[in-house]
Structures are given as C-alpha cells and as structure tokens.
Design a protein around this motif. Structure first.
Motif, PDB file in Angstrom:
ATOM      1  N   ALA A 104     -14.729   3.962 -14.455  1.00  0.00           N
ATOM      2  CA  ALA A 104     -14.262   5.115 -15.640  1.00  0.00           C
ATOM      3  C   ALA A 104     -13.551   6.124 -14.871  1.00  0.00           C
ATOM      4  CB  ALA A 104     -15.581   5.570 -16.373  1.00  0.00           C
ATOM      5  N   ARG A 105     -13.997   6.336 -13.542  1.00  0.00           N
ATOM      6  CA  ARG A 105     -13.438   7.405 -12.801  1.00  0.00           C
ATOM      7  C   ARG A 105     -13.091   6.957 -11.343  1.00  0.00           C
ATOM      8  NH1 ARG A 105     -17.392   9.943 -15.920  1.00  0.00           N
ATOM      9  NH2 ARG A 105     -17.100  11.498 -17.179  1.00  0.00           N
ATOM     10  N   PRO A 106     -11.911   6.315 -11.126  1.00  0.00           N
ATOM     11  CA  PRO A 106     -11.838   5.473 -10.038  1.00  0.00           C
ATOM     12  C   PRO A 106     -11.687   6.798  -8.727  1.00  0.00           C
ATOM     13  CG  PRO A 106      -9.766   5.341 -11.489  1.00  0.00           C
ATOM     14  CD  PRO A 106     -10.895   6.129 -12.311  1.00  0.00           C
ATOM     15  N   GLN A 107     -12.011   6.141  -7.601  1.00  0.00           N
ATOM     16  CA  GLN A 107     -11.866   7.149  -6.453  1.00  0.00           C
ATOM     17  C   GLN A 107     -10.450   7.199  -6.149  1.00  0.00           C
ATOM     18  OE1 GLN A 107     -14.408   5.835  -3.050  1.00  0.00           O
ATOM     19  NE2 GLN A 107     -15.699   4.940  -4.446  1.00  0.00           N
ATOM     20  N   ALA A 108      -9.667   6.474  -6.419  1.00  0.00           N
ATOM     21  CA  ALA A 108      -8.285   6.277  -6.289  1.00  0.00           C
ATOM     22  C   ALA A 108      -7.487   5.651  -7.071  1.00  0.00           C
ATOM     23  CB  ALA A 108      -7.985   5.609  -4.801  1.00  0.00           C
ATOM     24  N   PRO A 109      -6.295   6.098  -7.703  1.00  0.00           N
ATOM     25  CA  PRO A 109      -5.755   5.496  -8.912  1.00  0.00           C
ATOM     26  C   PRO A 109      -5.402   3.956  -8.668  1.00  0.00           C
ATOM     27  CG  PRO A 109      -4.340   7.664  -7.947  1.00  0.00           C
ATOM     28  CD  PRO A 109      -5.532   7.166  -6.947  1.00  0.00           C
ATOM     29  N   VAL A 110      -5.303   3.581  -7.573  1.00  0.00           N
ATOM     30  CA  VAL A 110      -5.259   1.986  -7.599  1.00  0.00           C
ATOM     31  C   VAL A 110      -6.303   1.365  -7.859  1.00  0.00           C
ATOM     32  CG1 VAL A 110      -3.257   2.133  -5.618  1.00  0.00           C
ATOM     33  CG2 VAL A 110      -5.561   1.993  -5.024  1.00  0.00           C
ATOM     34  N   LEU A 111      -7.529   1.814  -7.912  1.00  0.00           N
ATOM     35  CA  LEU A 111      -8.711   1.285  -8.167  1.00  0.00           C
ATOM     36  C   LEU A 111      -9.022   1.037  -9.787  1.00  0.00           C
ATOM     37  CD1 LEU A 111     -11.349   3.031  -5.672  1.00  0.00           C
ATOM     38  CD2 LEU A 111     -10.047   0.841  -5.677  1.00  0.00           C
ATOM     39  N   ALA A 112      -7.928   1.592 -10.537  1.00  0.00           N
ATOM     40  CA  ALA A 112      -8.033   1.336 -11.998  1.00  0.00           C
ATOM     41  C   ALA A 112      -7.041   0.231 -12.177  1.00  0.00           C
ATOM     42  CB  ALA A 112      -7.457   2.804 -12.683  1.00  0.00           C
ATOM     43  N   GLY A 113      -6.566  -0.459 -11.191  1.00  0.00           N
ATOM     44  CA  GLY A 113      -5.566  -1.512 -11.460  1.00  0.00           C
ATOM     45  C   GLY A 113      -6.215  -2.948 -11.620  1.00  0.00           C
ATOM     46  N   LEU A 114      -5.482  -3.961 -12.228  1.00  0.00           N
ATOM     47  CA  LEU A 114      -5.962  -5.270 -11.991  1.00  0.00           C
ATOM     48  C   LEU A 114      -5.010  -6.210 -11.205  1.00  0.00           C
ATOM     49  CD1 LEU A 114      -7.064  -6.315 -15.539  1.00  0.00           C
ATOM     50  CD2 LEU A 114      -8.512  -5.928 -13.629  1.00  0.00           C
ATOM     51  N   MET A 115      -5.343  -6.789 -10.087  1.00  0.00           N
ATOM     52  CA  MET A 115      -4.286  -7.707  -9.333  1.00  0.00           C
ATOM     53  C   MET A 115      -4.006  -8.836  -9.945  1.00  0.00           C
ATOM     54  SD  MET A 115      -2.969  -7.324  -6.028  1.00  0.00           S
ATOM     55  CE  MET A 115      -4.317  -6.674  -4.918  1.00  0.00           C
ATOM     56  N   LEU A 116      -2.856  -9.173 -10.388  1.00  0.00           N
ATOM     57  CA  LEU A 116      -2.419 -10.363 -10.854  1.00  0.00           C
ATOM     58  C   LEU A 116      -1.810 -11.278  -9.721  1.00  0.00           C
ATOM     59  CD1 LEU A 116      -2.707  -8.623 -13.268  1.00  0.00           C
ATOM     60  CD2 LEU A 116      -1.059  -9.929 -14.362  1.00  0.00           C
ATOM     61  N   GLU A 119       6.370 -20.082 -12.290  1.00  0.00           N
ATOM     62  CA  GLU A 119       8.041 -20.455 -11.874  1.00  0.00           C
ATOM     63  C   GLU A 119       8.284 -19.908 -10.602  1.00  0.00           C
ATOM     64  OE1 GLU A 119      11.001 -20.017 -14.615  1.00  0.00           O
ATOM     65  OE2 GLU A 119       9.711 -20.607 -16.563  1.00  0.00           O
ATOM     66  N   GLN A 120       7.604 -18.588 -10.127  1.00  0.00           N
ATOM     67  CA  GLN A 120       7.972 -17.814  -9.019  1.00  0.00           C
ATOM     68  C   GLN A 120       6.632 -17.162  -8.743  1.00  0.00           C
ATOM     69  OE1 GLN A 120      11.365 -15.003  -9.153  1.00  0.00           O
ATOM     70  NE2 GLN A 120      10.709 -14.407  -7.016  1.00  0.00           N
ATOM     71  N   GLU A 121       6.200 -17.449  -7.358  1.00  0.00           N
ATOM     72  CA  GLU A 121       5.041 -16.881  -7.134  1.00  0.00           C
ATOM     73  C   GLU A 121       4.919 -15.733  -6.680  1.00  0.00           C
ATOM     74  OE1 GLU A 121       3.261 -19.371  -4.002  1.00  0.00           O
ATOM     75  OE2 GLU A 121       3.129 -21.200  -5.014  1.00  0.00           O
ATOM     76  N   GLY A 122       3.761 -14.757  -6.814  1.00  0.00           N
ATOM     77  CA  GLY A 122       4.025 -13.378  -6.419  1.00  0.00           C
ATOM     78  C   GLY A 122       2.462 -12.779  -6.728  1.00  0.00           C
ATOM     79  N   THR A 123       2.605 -11.305  -6.573  1.00  0.00           N
ATOM     80  CA  THR A 123       1.312 -10.654  -6.854  1.00  0.00           C
ATOM     81  C   THR A 123       1.839  -9.075  -7.057  1.00  0.00           C
ATOM     82  OG1 THR A 123       0.140 -11.718  -5.009  1.00  0.00           O
ATOM     83  CG2 THR A 123      -0.641  -9.702  -5.597  1.00  0.00           C
ATOM     84  N   VAL A 124       1.283  -8.639  -8.294  1.00  0.00           N
ATOM     85  CA  VAL A 124       1.474  -7.569  -8.738  1.00  0.00           C
ATOM     86  C   VAL A 124       0.197  -6.668  -9.027  1.00  0.00           C
ATOM     87  CG1 VAL A 124       3.731  -8.083  -9.580  1.00  0.00           C
ATOM     88  CG2 VAL A 124       1.581  -8.150 -11.108  1.00  0.00           C
ATOM     89  N   LEU A 125       0.093  -5.310  -9.138  1.00  0.00           N
ATOM     90  CA  LEU A 125      -0.860  -4.501  -9.460  1.00  0.00           C
ATOM     91  C   LEU A 125      -0.524  -3.668 -10.618  1.00  0.00           C
ATOM     92  CD1 LEU A 125      -4.033  -3.650  -8.539  1.00  0.00           C
ATOM     93  CD2 LEU A 125      -2.943  -2.077  -7.266  1.00  0.00           C
ATOM     94  N   VAL A 126      -1.291  -3.715 -11.875  1.00  0.00           N
ATOM     95  CA  VAL A 126      -1.050  -2.936 -12.879  1.00  0.00           C
ATOM     96  C   VAL A 126      -2.403  -2.257 -13.684  1.00  0.00           C
ATOM     97  CG1 VAL A 126       1.079  -4.472 -13.624  1.00  0.00           C
ATOM     98  CG2 VAL A 126      -1.253  -5.005 -14.654  1.00  0.00           C
ATOM     99  N   PRO A 132       1.089   0.286  -6.065  1.00  0.00           N
ATOM    100  CA  PRO A 132       1.526  -0.323  -4.423  1.00  0.00           C
ATOM    101  C   PRO A 132       0.366  -1.346  -4.274  1.00  0.00           C
ATOM    102  CG  PRO A 132       0.535   2.029  -4.677  1.00  0.00           C
ATOM    103  CD  PRO A 132       0.862   1.840  -5.899  1.00  0.00           C
ATOM    104  N   VAL A 133       0.720  -2.545  -4.211  1.00  0.00           N
ATOM    105  CA  VAL A 133      -0.209  -3.598  -3.666  1.00  0.00           C
ATOM    106  C   VAL A 133      -1.053  -3.378  -2.239  1.00  0.00           C
ATOM    107  CG1 VAL A 133      -0.474  -6.228  -3.319  1.00  0.00           C
ATOM    108  CG2 VAL A 133       0.823  -5.332  -5.093  1.00  0.00           C
ATOM    109  N   ASP A 134      -0.133  -2.961  -1.504  1.00  0.00           N
ATOM    110  CA  ASP A 134      -0.470  -2.560  -0.191  1.00  0.00           C
ATOM    111  C   ASP A 134      -1.822  -1.443  -0.075  1.00  0.00           C
ATOM    112  OD1 ASP A 134       1.027  -0.629  -0.630  1.00  0.00           O
ATOM    113  OD2 ASP A 134       2.244  -0.623   1.057  1.00  0.00           O
ATOM    114  N   GLU A 135      -1.924  -0.958  -1.174  1.00  0.00           N
ATOM    115  CA  GLU A 135      -2.795   0.388  -1.089  1.00  0.00           C
ATOM    116  C   GLU A 135      -4.167  -0.344  -1.604  1.00  0.00           C
ATOM    117  OE1 GLU A 135      -1.720   3.933  -2.894  1.00  0.00           O
ATOM    118  OE2 GLU A 135       0.121   3.797  -1.648  1.00  0.00           O
TER     119      GLU A 135
END
Length: 379
Positions: A23-35, A62-69, A110-113
């Motif tokens: 609910a209160r992530p330590q960093a913004p990216v921790l509120a994301g889901l990786m697809l 159709e095209q492989e890849g990774t995103v964080l939203v 940013p996926v790398d974070e």
C-alpha cells in the motif's frame, strides 16, 4: 512488445498478482506489475522485497518484451474491460491496451530499476489446496497482531515426514492443526515461521487448483527465520520471507490431564455466545457455568446491562464456572468446523482446550486443538 490475451484470464491473473503489492511502496517502481511476454505465454509478477507473486498464463505473443506498469491501475482497468480479447502493444514509453472499442494508454516505469524476484526454493512437498487453506485458516485466528513481537504474528510450519503441523499463538490462545501431506523425501524434517496474514491470504487465494506445492529454504530447525517459503499452484507462484525469533515451547502449555469436560452443540453455543456477548463491555468476559446436563452463559455485572442463557450440555462432575474473552471463544468455536465441541478443563484459572466431535458420543478429533486462557473472575 505485442501480445493478445483473453480478458477473463488476464483480469484474474492481474488481480491475484496485484494483491501482494504494498500500500505504501518504498520506491515508486514497487507499485508496478512486470509483464513479460515470450513464446506462448505471459508472466505477470510483483515484488516488494518481502512478498513476491508470479502468475503465468497463455498468450498469443507477436513480439516479445517486458514492461512495468502501475499494478493498481492495471487491475482496475482489467476488471472493467468488456468480455473481448485484450491486445497489448508498446509505443515508446507507453503501453497501448485495446479491448473491443475500449482503448487505454498507460505510462511505463523503468524496468531496470525493478528488483529481481527471488528464486523459488526447493520443493518440499504437496498438499490438497482446499485442505491447506482450511488448516491455515484454523490456526491463523490465534496469531498475534502486535508487530512489536513479530515472532507471535507468524504461523509455525513444522514438517516431519508425511505430517505437516501448523501452530500459532498470541499468548492468550494457541491453535495447533496436524494434516497429512506428500513430502518430496520421506525423511524431511524442517520448520519455518511464516507471517500469518500473508500465509492466510496466499492459501485462501490458491484454492482454484487441486494441489499446492510448498517450497522451503533455510528451514533447518537451527536456522528458522533465515530463508523463504514458496507456494505454487495452478500457474501461480508466490514467495515470502520467513520471520525471525524463537517460537514458544508450546507443547508444554497443553495440560497433560484434565479435571473434566463438557460436550456442547457447536452451532448453538456460537449463537448463544454471540447473544450474551452483546452486553459484554470491552475486555469483559462471558462466563460459562457448568452443572449436570447444562451450561449457563452470563455477561454483564452490577447495575450494567446483563444477559444469561441456559442450554443443554453433556456434563458430569463438580459444578464449575469458566470465563473467557468472547471474541477468542467465538474464533475458536468457529475454527473447529465440527458439529459438537468438547471443552476440556483443569481449573477455572488454567488453560481450557477446545476440540471437535463429529457426534456427542464420538471421540474428539485430535488433529485440531484450540487452547484458550480463561479470565480470572474477581469477587
């Protein structure tokens, strides 16, 4: 990245994975889901350094890849989409989501974070999903809520061959449940202390499959708290860190013998406790006065509101009055999941033990025991 997936499958997987997001992530990216889309599957994952979750589902890639939203936003959108196939595609730093006539554009993170998910520990064994969920629920009610004593907020998982034992206590009550399971190795001997709230939520959410696999690391009896527990079922996988701290020597708390016992209809007793407890003020007990063939429940004292109710009970012996926190008593009775309750006692000031009976004249089921401390009556 570009892929297509069925709406219902996506919504269920996103909702399940998003449950573990902080609910209160330590960093913004921790509120994301990786697809991550590759081959013929989509993997959705989340991690907050304590709990990780990973859901795997079929997709037309159709095209492989990774995103964080944003996990919460994606879960809300997926739940509200029409019942049509969903298409994802990336456009620079954005993700395009199309479902029928509905279109959404999401900003990526940013996926790398994003931290790497922990590896799944080695499988220890498996158990029927519904059996595991029911057993966890029975003991989790007794776990503590005080985070200043973290070892009391956990469920102790003990493995000895084909026996799996779950234990929890908050010092005022203690619940123990034993079940049979299928270990990977017959001689397996391990112990782990798992956060009760997390374990309960995970077990309850994985009842869709037939079997649940438990995986453990750092669970030797002299290493409790040093590893992870992983739980996997039906394409879903989650891990959580184990708690540290030495659990109480609970076996010595159970009385070795009892002075007497009473057998009461469980459902009727639950309803009676609920009614009488309506007049019990905060931290005041419900009193159970046993005499031949009956028990009288009472609450309230002096000039305050009072209530009493008498019901049948199989009881022989000297009359005795026991007082309990009504909430603790109700949680124990509800967790029994048995038509009849056997209440075994020694004295009015020492622990009483609740066990279930399938019938009045049947033997109690020792697989689940709920010990509760009585409240000392004054005057």
């Amino acid at each position: 990245m570009k892929f297509r997936v069925e709406r219902d499958v996506l919504a269920e997987a996103v909702a399940w994975t998003a449950k573990s997001l902080p609910a209160r992530p330590q960093a913004p990216v921790l509120a994301g889901l990786m697809l991550s889309a590759a081959g013929e599957e989509l993997v959705i994952s989340g991690f907050d350094y304590e709990v990780s979750s990973r859901s795997q589902l079929a997709a037309q890639v159709e095209q492989e890849g990774t995103v964080l939203v944003s996990g919460k936003l994606l879960a809300d959108i997926a739940k509200a989409l029409p019942n049509r196939p969903v298409e994802f595609s990336t456009d620079g730093s954005k993700v395009q989501l199309v479902c029928g006539s509905s279109r959404f554009t999401l900003q990526t993170m940013p996926v790398d974070e994003y931290p790497a998910l922990p590896q799944m520990p080695k499988a220890a064994g498996s158990i029927a999903a519904n059996t595991f969920a029911a057993a966890v629920a029975q003991v989790a009610v007794a776990a503590g809520k005080d985070d200043t004593l973290p070892f009391l907020t956990g469920v102790r998982v003990e493995i000895s061959g084909d026996t799996l034992r779950l234990v929890a206590t908050d010092r005022y009550r203690l619940a123990v449940r034993e079940i049979l399971w299928k270990p990977e190795t017959p001689e397996l001997d391990a112990v782990a202390l798992v956060p009760a709230r997390t374990l309960h939520e995970i077990a309850r959410s994985l009842t869709g499959g037939e079997w649940v696999t438990l995986a453990l690391s750092g669970t030797d009896k002299d290493e409790a708290g040093q590893g992870l527990i992983g739980i996997e079922a039906a394409g879903k996988r989650t891990t959580t860190r184990l708690l540290e701290g030495e659990f109480i020597k609970y076996n010595s708390i159970f009385p070795s013998e009892f002075a007497g016992e009473a057998v009461i209809d469980t459902a009727a007793l639950i309803e009676a406790v609920k009614r009488v407890a309506l007049v019990a003020e905060r931290n005041t007990p419900v009193r159970l006065a046993f005499s031949t063939g009956q028990v009288t429940l009472e609450a309230g004292t002096g000039d305050e509101a009072r209530a009493s109710e008498t019901m049948d009970a199989v009881f022989e012996g000297e009359d005795i009055s026991l007082a309990f926190n009504p909430g603790y008593l109700l949680e124990g009775l509800s967790a029994l999941d048995a038509p009849f309750t056997q209440l075994s006692y020694t004295t009015s000031t020492k622990p009483a033990v609740l066990t279930g009976r399938p019938a009045v004249d049947a033997e109690p089921d020792p697989a689940y025991r709920y010990l509760v401390m009585p409240i000392r009556l004054t005057g």
